[in-house]
Design an enzyme around this catalytic site. Sequence first.
Site, PDB file in Angstrom:
ATOM      1  N   GLY A  54     106.862  74.698  56.969  1.00  0.00           N
ATOM      2  CA  GLY A  54     106.838  73.283  57.341  1.00  0.00           C
ATOM      3  C   GLY A  54     108.134  72.656  56.821  1.00  0.00           C
ATOM      4  CG  ASP A 247     110.630  72.540  62.076  1.00  0.00           C
ATOM      5  OD1 ASP A 247     109.687  72.372  62.874  1.00  0.00           O
ATOM      6  OD2 ASP A 247     110.496  73.103  60.971  1.00  0.00           O
TER       7      ASP A 247
END
Length: 384
Positions: A54, A247
């Site tokens: 993550g 991201d």
Amino acid sequence: MNIDGRAWRTIWLEEGGRSVGVIDQTLLPHRFSTRSLTTLDQAAEAIATMVVRGAPLIGVTGAYGLMLALQVDPGDASLAAAFEQLNATRPTAINLCWALERVRDRVLPLPPSERATAAAAAAAAIAEDDVAMCSAIGDHGLALLQRLAAERPPERQHEPLNVLTHCNAGWLATVDWGTALAPIYKAHRAGLAIHVWVDETRPRNQGASLTAFELGREGVPHTVIVDNAGGHLMQHGRVDAVIVGTDRTTRTGDVCNKIGTYLKALAAHDNGVPFYVALPASTIDWTLADGVAEIPIEARSPGEVTQIQGLALAGAAAADLVTVQLPPRGSAGFNPAFDVTPARLVTALITERGVAPASEAGLRGLYGLEATCSEPSPAAKVDQ
Ligand code: MRU
């Protein structure tokens, strides 16, 4: 957030700051286990092997990795080498470089004897900022979800609001709260009836394993679906909104997220379903304008495509975590880990500073002229 009634964060300091505790996400949802990272190499390995993953969480882990390196050797060469090693672990998420630069720039002007302590403080500040940003994303997203729920036709007001999400952009991907899931948690806690369609998210199944785990522990109603089901559900009016994380976000509003996100955006666009992307400022790469052309896409092992891990239900291995082969042995696999969704397919960005159009004007309206992050390490493995 909660696991069996106990509040957890994904990363914490142990042993007076000489060790970093993390949840081993490779074992979830079937095993809950924590790990202690005590060296730079262990921190780098935890990021590369996705013990932690993550975008925001790998940034915080990288920051603590620099701290661990400086505890052993606080010299300039050690700092530069640790920076390069950590920055090369995963090439797509810009949060990693962002966090590493924040720690490096804080400690570099200091005498070596003061650097490890300063790095610990800088890493802790990044972690706290992440929690605050994600909580604020949740607040802005909550208002948006409440509006969506209220705008539904009267005959649908009794139904829960159906939100589809891809991958895991929940608290396990951050320090706490999450990005895409923060509005969902806040809505659930505010009493808004909400139901989440959870894309399983092949190849590593972050949706089926991590998002489902998180939502279940928080008591949020959810249903796991195969990655190809979303378009069908949208065609039949069963998705009110899509919310995903990112991201890396270009200054023009292109977003790079887990492979398959782009297809969800196309389906949402075709069906008039709003497609939102939730992000903290640490995910914006102000140097880039064209996400498809410029964002490095991580290429991971083909083994993640050709094999799958799960809990054995029967036989001698029952209750063990087992890995099985899917295609015939010898069939090639290809595993680009992320794709880019162009800004034109994004209804809006949900940030810690508010909701904005996915465009340079939208982002500048929130952030003004922000500093930018360096290019990722050339050592990083990318899918050309
Ligand atoms: O490969 P992963 O599991 O690190 O990918 C994670 C995602 O794609 C998330 O959606 C993204 O990092 C945003 S998280 C807040």
